[in-house]
Design a protein around this motif. Sequence first.
Motif, PDB file in Angstrom:
ATOM      1  N   ALA A   1       0.829  -1.211   0.000  1.00 48.38           N
ATOM      2  CA  ALA A   1       0.000   0.000   0.000  1.00 48.38           C
ATOM      3  C   ALA A   1       0.860   1.257   0.000  1.00 48.38           C
ATOM      4  O   ALA A   1       0.507   2.264  -0.632  1.00 48.38           O
ATOM      5  N   ASP A   2       2.016   1.206   0.675  1.00 48.44           N
ATOM      6  CA  ASP A   2       2.896   2.372   0.728  1.00 48.44           C
ATOM      7  C   ASP A   2       3.563   2.656  -0.616  1.00 48.44           C
ATOM      8  O   ASP A   2       4.025   3.771  -0.861  1.00 48.44           O
ATOM      9  N   LEU A   3       3.629   1.631  -1.474  1.00 45.95           N
ATOM     10  CA  LEU A   3       4.311   1.778  -2.756  1.00 45.95           C
ATOM     11  C   LEU A   3       3.371   2.156  -3.895  1.00 45.95           C
ATOM     12  O   LEU A   3       3.810   2.418  -5.015  1.00 45.95           O
ATOM     13  N   ILE A   4       2.072   2.179  -3.601  1.00 48.44           N
ATOM     14  CA  ILE A   4       1.077   2.527  -4.625  1.00 48.44           C
ATOM     15  C   ILE A   4       0.599   3.957  -4.384  1.00 48.44           C
ATOM     16  O   ILE A   4       0.174   4.307  -3.284  1.00 48.44           O
ATOM     17  N   ASP A   5       0.685   4.783  -5.409  1.00 47.34           N
ATOM     18  CA  ASP A   5       0.198   6.160  -5.302  1.00 47.34           C
ATOM     19  C   ASP A   5      -1.278   6.168  -4.952  1.00 47.34           C
ATOM     20  O   ASP A   5      -2.093   5.663  -5.715  1.00 47.34           O
ATOM     21  N   GLY A   6      -1.637   6.695  -3.802  1.00 44.11           N
ATOM     22  CA  GLY A   6      -3.032   6.717  -3.394  1.00 44.11           C
ATOM     23  C   GLY A   6      -3.470   5.472  -2.658  1.00 44.11           C
ATOM     24  O   GLY A   6      -4.603   5.386  -2.187  1.00 44.11           O
TER      25      GLY A   6
ATOM     26  N   SER B   1      -4.932 -13.482  -5.750  1.00 46.99           N
ATOM     27  CA  SER B   1      -5.403 -14.121  -4.530  1.00 46.99           C
ATOM     28  C   SER B   1      -6.229 -13.158  -3.683  1.00 46.99           C
ATOM     29  O   SER B   1      -5.716 -12.140  -3.203  1.00 46.99           O
ATOM     30  N   ALA B   2      -7.508 -13.478  -3.475  1.00 45.70           N
ATOM     31  CA  ALA B   2      -8.374 -12.622  -2.659  1.00 45.70           C
ATOM     32  C   ALA B   2      -7.819 -12.462  -1.253  1.00 45.70           C
ATOM     33  O   ALA B   2      -7.823 -11.359  -0.677  1.00 45.70           O
ATOM     34  N   GLU B   3      -7.324 -13.553  -0.683  1.00 48.49           N
ATOM     35  CA  GLU B   3      -6.787 -13.509   0.688  1.00 48.49           C
ATOM     36  C   GLU B   3      -5.631 -12.520   0.797  1.00 48.49           C
ATOM     37  O   GLU B   3      -5.571 -11.719   1.730  1.00 48.49           O
ATOM     38  N   HIS B   4      -4.726 -12.552  -0.163  1.00 48.45           N
ATOM     39  CA  HIS B   4      -3.546 -11.697  -0.068  1.00 48.45           C
ATOM     40  C   HIS B   4      -3.844 -10.254  -0.467  1.00 48.45           C
ATOM     41  O   HIS B   4      -3.209  -9.325   0.035  1.00 48.45           O
ATOM     42  N   LEU B   5      -4.829 -10.062  -1.334  1.00 43.18           N
ATOM     43  CA  LEU B   5      -5.261  -8.695  -1.640  1.00 43.18           C
ATOM     44  C   LEU B   5      -5.894  -8.041  -0.418  1.00 43.18           C
ATOM     45  O   LEU B   5      -5.731  -6.842  -0.187  1.00 43.18           O
ATOM     46  N   ARG B   6      -6.609  -8.815   0.395  1.00 42.99           N
ATOM     47  CA  ARG B   6      -7.164  -8.276   1.644  1.00 42.99           C
ATOM     48  C   ARG B   6      -6.047  -7.870   2.591  1.00 42.99           C
ATOM     49  O   ARG B   6      -6.137  -6.855   3.289  1.00 42.99           O
ATOM     50  N   LEU B   7      -4.985  -8.663   2.638  1.00 43.13           N
ATOM     51  CA  LEU B   7      -3.858  -8.337   3.512  1.00 43.13           C
ATOM     52  C   LEU B   7      -3.189  -7.033   3.075  1.00 43.13           C
ATOM     53  O   LEU B   7      -2.660  -6.280   3.900  1.00 43.13           O
ATOM     54  N   ILE B   8      -3.212  -6.771   1.778  1.00 43.48           N
ATOM     55  CA  ILE B   8      -2.644  -5.524   1.265  1.00 43.48           C
ATOM     56  C   ILE B   8      -3.499  -4.325   1.684  1.00 43.48           C
ATOM     57  O   ILE B   8      -3.000  -3.218   1.865  1.00 43.48           O
ATOM     58  N   GLY B   9      -4.794  -4.550   1.868  1.00 42.81           N
ATOM     59  CA  GLY B   9      -5.682  -3.459   2.248  1.00 42.81           C
ATOM     60  C   GLY B   9      -6.828  -3.243   1.283  1.00 42.81           C
ATOM     61  O   GLY B   9      -7.624  -2.312   1.448  1.00 42.81           O
ATOM     62  N   TRP B  10      -6.955  -4.101   0.270  1.00 40.51           N
ATOM     63  CA  TRP B  10      -8.060  -3.983  -0.679  1.00 40.51           C
ATOM     64  C   TRP B  10      -9.366  -4.322   0.021  1.00 40.51           C
ATOM     65  O   TRP B  10      -9.496  -5.373   0.644  1.00 40.51           O
ATOM     66  N   ALA B  11     -10.345  -3.426  -0.078  1.00 40.17           N
ATOM     67  CA  ALA B  11     -11.622  -3.624   0.599  1.00 40.17           C
ATOM     68  C   ALA B  11     -12.783  -3.742  -0.375  1.00 40.17           C
ATOM     69  O   ALA B  11     -13.943  -3.787   0.049  1.00 40.17           O
TER      70      ALA B  11
END
Length: 249
Positions: free
Chosen positions: A168-173, A184-194
């Motif tokens: 998340a810190d490396l993506i603008d916005g 992977s839905a599980e790992h996208l959630r860990l990144i912060g995707w809601a």
Amino acid sequence: MSTITSGAQTPDAAALTVLVIDTATDTVVTGVARCHPTGDVEVLAQRANADGRRHAEILTTLMAQCLDEAGIGRDQIDAVVVGTGPGPFTGLRVGMATGAGFADALGISAYGVCSLDAIARETARAVPAATAVLVATDARRREVYWALYGPGGHRRVGPEVTAPAHVADLIDGGPAAVDAVGGSAEHLRLIGWAGSDPVVSVPTVAGLVEAARGDLYADAAPGPLTPLYLRRPDAVERKDQRPKTVSAQ
């Protein structure tokens, strides 16, 4: 047979029949597709088997099933497209070695494509309005393989391997600036995707061919298949291991 097209198909002498292989994730993906220079891709047969511990055992069987289903002989294959990862060392090596061996035996070219690019191309096709697509897959060791894409699934950042919290810190916005996701839905959630779950979780035959189409119709010969491990394998030869010291007791 499934067809992914931008318009009605007509007989095309420039169409290429392609064998497709990807073992970058726990799902073994293989199939046969016909690629047209216009960008249209016809998937003639495909298999996706989520048995990550048996890549080497099942891949050639699935390939034979796809060739039989498509009614395509080995001598009718024009090229091989192989997902090059990123992915775990052992599983990725199985697919790349098989694809390279198949191409070498037939005297045809093998083209490598980033497996995350294939997921992004399929995601962008499913969500055509997306201007930012994030793809993430399981890298184990509590990390993710990821890349960020612009319109049409064209890569802007990555591929990289990091802890989910750092993406998340490396993506603008941050994840809020992403329109669609794949992997992977599980790992996208860990990144912060809601948002909603990904519409594409693993590389697809169509996505792999779409990602390779530019190379398939390029005049230049393809380079060697190069795996995207992104980090050293756990198992290394003894000569590559660092010397260990023993403290006096």
